[in-house]
Scaffold this active site. Structure first.
Site, PDB file in Angstrom:
ATOM      1  N   ILE A  14       0.813  -0.780   0.050  1.00 27.90           N
ATOM      2  CA  ILE A  14       0.156   0.166  -0.228  1.00 27.90           C
ATOM      3  C   ILE A  14       0.582   1.237   0.246  1.00 27.90           C
ATOM      4  CG2 ILE A  14      -1.704   1.097   1.207  1.00 27.90           C
ATOM      5  CD1 ILE A  14      -2.595  -1.322   2.063  1.00 27.90           C
ATOM      6  N   TYR A 153      -1.486  -8.754  16.222  1.00 21.24           N
ATOM      7  CA  TYR A 153      -1.965  -7.297  14.894  1.00 21.24           C
ATOM      8  C   TYR A 153      -2.973  -7.162  14.912  1.00 21.24           C
ATOM      9  CZ  TYR A 153      -2.461  -5.582  10.125  1.00 21.24           C
ATOM     10  OH  TYR A 153      -2.509  -5.199   9.589  1.00 21.24           O
TER      11      TYR A 153
END
Length: 259
Positions: A14, A153
């Site tokens: 990204i 995460y």
């Protein structure tokens, strides 16, 4: 004059897509990563974070228009805590003074729809309290077992989303005319997810956890476009928003709930 932006995690995924998109639009972009970037810095360490700020200051003369805090890890261990939460917060807070001369300062970070998945309450609390040694230690304990390591995460992304909500309306952000927001991607085809989506069985299994009824797994450019708008001059009033770029995961998992 062209805008000057900083993109962390600019070497791949990204971050790379965002850097390339902004450059195609005529912006000057300072990429930050461990390699293949204008500024090389390790955001898992205090010295690396300081180097990031000084590197950007030197490359820009001390003035930027937007911060895109994209860098992140997904490994089930302490480094994910150091980079995803503390590295992101240090990036935003460390570079914020460099926004002061911009006519349209902006800041945006990457969270994740994983913030909606199971997380570890103790780790989230340590992250929210800014206790890096405690959070690193807790992550080390969680990493000892696969069943708990997978919570790391999601915990970092939940804490980041909460950080944005709490910080964005504050004097140092909204009070200084700086919109601070986040995007929360679903499953994106990047090096981070490559092994998970390499087979039809893997993709199917992942999409059972992260349902994406609208067009399925996305390419990085999809998130980059959302980031670019949030970091652009047109965004004058979005404040503390978590924009889910997830093909519908948020809507499916949370239904009527808005938080």
């Amino acid at each position: 004059m062209p805008r000057t932006s900083v993109v962390t995690g600019a070497a791949s995924g990204i971050g790379r897509a965002t850097k390339e998109l902004l450059e195609r639009r005529g912006e000057r972009v300072i990429g930050v990563d461990l390699h293949d970037a204008e500024v090389t810095a390790d955001l898992s360490t205090a010295s690396g974070r300081a180097h990031l700020v000084e590197g950007v200051r030197g490359a820009t003369g001390g003035s930027i228009d937007c911060i895109y805090a994209v860098a992140g890890l997904s490994v089930p261990g302490p480094d994910t805590v150091a980079v995803n939460f503390f590295g992101t917060v240090a990036t935003l807070e460390g570079l914020r003074p460099l926004l002061r001369n911009s006519p349209a300062p902006r800041a945006v970070l990457v969270s994740s729809m994983a913030a909606l998945l199971p997380s570890d309450a103790e780790l989230v609390a340590l992250l929210s309290a800014g206790d890096e040694p405690g959070a690193i230690a807790r992550a080390g304990t969680l990493a000892e077992e696969p069943s708990t390591g997978q919570l790391i995460y999601a915990s970092t992304k939940l804490a980041l989303s909460r950080w944005v909500r709490r910080q964005a309306p504050a004097p140092q952000w909204a009070g200084a005319g700086i919109p601070l927001n986040a995007v929360a991607p679903g499953v994106i085809s990047t090096p981070m997810t490559a092994e998970l989506i390499a087979t039809p069985e893997g993709r199917e299994g992942l999409l059972k956890v992260v349902p994406m009824p609208l067009n399925g797994i996305a390419e990085p450019i999809v998130v980059a476009r959302a980031l670019a708008w949030l970091g652009g001059e047109e965004n004058t009033h979005l404040c503390g928003q978590i924009v889910y770029v997830d093909g519908g995961s948020d809507a499916v998992l949370r239904g009527d709930s808005v938080w």
